[in-house]
Scaffold this active site. Sequence first.
Site, PDB file in Angstrom:
ATOM      1  N   LYS A 326      45.496  29.523  33.719  1.00  0.00           N
ATOM      2  CA  LYS A 326      44.842  30.400  34.690  1.00  0.00           C
ATOM      3  C   LYS A 326      43.735  29.692  35.462  1.00  0.00           C
ATOM      4  O   LYS A 326      43.700  29.715  36.703  1.00  0.00           O
ATOM      5  CB  LYS A 326      44.299  31.640  33.984  1.00  0.00           C
ATOM      6  N   GLU A 385      27.451  39.398  37.884  1.00  0.00           N
ATOM      7  CA  GLU A 385      27.974  39.966  36.642  1.00  0.00           C
ATOM      8  C   GLU A 385      27.118  41.150  36.221  1.00  0.00           C
ATOM      9  O   GLU A 385      25.890  41.099  36.301  1.00  0.00           O
ATOM     10  CB  GLU A 385      27.992  38.896  35.542  1.00  0.00           C
ATOM     11  N   ASP A 412      26.074  45.168  39.496  1.00  0.00           N
ATOM     12  CA  ASP A 412      27.437  45.586  39.801  1.00  0.00           C
ATOM     13  C   ASP A 412      27.757  45.120  41.214  1.00  0.00           C
ATOM     14  O   ASP A 412      26.992  45.365  42.154  1.00  0.00           O
ATOM     15  CB  ASP A 412      27.549  47.114  39.704  1.00  0.00           C
ATOM     16  N   MET A 413      28.914  44.447  41.362  1.00  0.00           N
ATOM     17  CA  MET A 413      29.272  43.880  42.672  1.00  0.00           C
ATOM     18  C   MET A 413      29.351  44.935  43.769  1.00  0.00           C
ATOM     19  O   MET A 413      29.139  44.634  44.943  1.00  0.00           O
ATOM     20  CB  MET A 413      30.612  43.143  42.554  1.00  0.00           C
ATOM     21  N   GLU A 428      38.404  37.498  39.005  1.00  0.00           N
ATOM     22  CA  GLU A 428      39.527  37.569  38.054  1.00  0.00           C
ATOM     23  C   GLU A 428      39.538  38.965  37.441  1.00  0.00           C
ATOM     24  O   GLU A 428      39.302  39.165  36.264  1.00  0.00           O
ATOM     25  CB  GLU A 428      39.442  36.482  36.976  1.00  0.00           C
ATOM     26  N   GLU A 437      43.029  47.186  36.248  1.00  0.00           N
ATOM     27  CA  GLU A 437      41.622  47.015  35.898  1.00  0.00           C
ATOM     28  C   GLU A 437      40.732  47.236  37.126  1.00  0.00           C
ATOM     29  O   GLU A 437      39.575  46.830  37.158  1.00  0.00           O
ATOM     30  CB  GLU A 437      41.389  45.646  35.257  1.00  0.00           C
TER      31      GLU A 437
END
Length: 630
Positions: A326, A385, A412-413, A428, A437
């Site tokens: 990955k 993050e 939080d983005m 990801e 997700e």
Amino acid sequence: MANSVARVSCARDFNCCPDINTVLDSSCKSGFDFLCIPVVNPRYKREFVRGPSKKRSGPLTRSDLVLSSHDWSMFIGLKISPWLQIDSTNEEIRRNSEQAFKQELTWATYLSVPVMIIELQNNKVTNMTRILNTHMIHSYWQQQYWIQVPLIAPEFQTENLIEGIDEEIDRDHRDYNTWYWWHTFRTLCEPNKKLGIVLELTADLPDDDVLERWLSEPIKAISLSTSLFLTNKKGYPVLSRAHQSYLRKLFKLDVQLILTGANRHTDKGITSYVQYLDHLWQNRPTPDALSQFAKGYEDYLQCPLQPLMDNLESLTYEVFEKDPVKYTQYKEAIYFALLDRVKEEEKDTKTVVIMVVGAGRGPLVRAAITASKKADRNIKVYAVEKNPNAIVTLENYKDEMWGEQVEVVFQDMREWEAPEKADILVSELLGSFGDNELSPECLDGAQRFLKDDGISIPKEYTSYLAPLQSAKLYNEVRLSKDKDKSPEAPFEMPYVVRLHNCQILSEPKKVFNFRHPNRGEVIDNSRYVSIQFHIKSDAVLHGFAGYFDSVLYGNVTLSILPSTHSAGMFSWFPILFPIKEPIFLKKDSRVVVDFWRVVTDRKVWYEWCIREPQILPIHNPKGRSYTIGL
């Protein structure tokens, strides 16, 4: 009678066993692990209705004291008498057989033997299943019941063929299709983990699709007659290439072997058969990286992660960070994006702003830094993050390794106000079904700080579905009931699972596709699709397997779709969408499934239903059993 990893587990089968101690001793010395013997002498027929033997005195069979309870429970499997006709149309034969069947079941349970073997001779099993089901319901001993079924019905085995039979009898007819014998039996018994299969290999093998279908059934043991073995140049018994090939596939199910028939290689001894079978076992193909990683997780149901709702633990991060593929693919994607973003003549004057959203413990940050060195381009990284525990790790990396090149952002983005626009947005957030997700919702919220010509990695991802047969998985779902939830709840939620004891019934088809950045005037991530699948042979539908593939950037991809699986990647197992009731599928029929992705301000969930070949109620309406929290 648990299987050993080091060597093959093999039993010796006897039609008659006058002296059990002598036979057990000699069999163990010959390399066998256990015996399969009749419950009573096969010639000891009983009369319960009328007849001269009705009042015959004397014991049913040998005393339980001939062996210790340990030996009965470790080394003996008992076979039901072959003369029983429990579903005979003759009432007297049927009633005699019923009584004898009950007698033998009761005696085997009294002995605490681990396994009883019941041979199917045809499709007439209704009465037999009724009696066995009653016995299993009232038996507290965890005895296994192995149903022995031949790969090909006796009528079609070469040695029994009558000239012209192919023109007279349809091999797919339910009376002659041995898989259908088993399907009828297990359906009448209801799903039960005590039931398994002894698959009897025949000299001729059926078509590949029939062989593959058996691989989705709960096969516990393989019965091999010594008559199947050929003789090699050195005089030793060997199997044909076709039998070897199929046996290797069956080995993946950790089956045990049962050798039946007389020794046909007397100068080599019966041990030579065991040695040969163990040789095949030892020379199984070496498992690939994914199989090695997934060992022990085969067909084990796991709830999908909800990283937006729940902060992941260190161990979870650690497992995913070990993936050898990955992050190499992400590094390549970032590398090519940097080359396209900054021309060679601009590399000393231009700095690329990379925002890693959902940075976790920093593997994508490391991938970005490695890619920048390879591309010889300057970068500034924002590591965003929301997990307060992962932030500790990121801050330590910044102090010890990254320095001012990386800015750690604890937020939080979707809520963060970035001080500058990003050239490249890296994430990801993909789940086993691509979007499960909530990658679409997260990246839609984060794209406001991406430049108008900015790059998103991943660029797009697509989910796929395929109809699936697996009695094992259906049983696992059925038994995962929660006292605080409704009975249908286990069948109305998806599970992440390493698919193993199953068969995919048709090629996977596309379900939902998402692209980033999403520049549409109205952003709506709800979806609906209706999909049709063609079914090639008779089967049972137990649910749907879900997969995804993703384009990270350019030609750099990630995929768990079987046909394009990224070799060696283990970060994602497939996802399972079960159905409440198994559906029997006829050859050349079609399955039509409708699938919805429903989005509200606070939740996302899936709903699904079958419209063909029969109509089932919609699963998970209004997210009553499963939702993904925003």
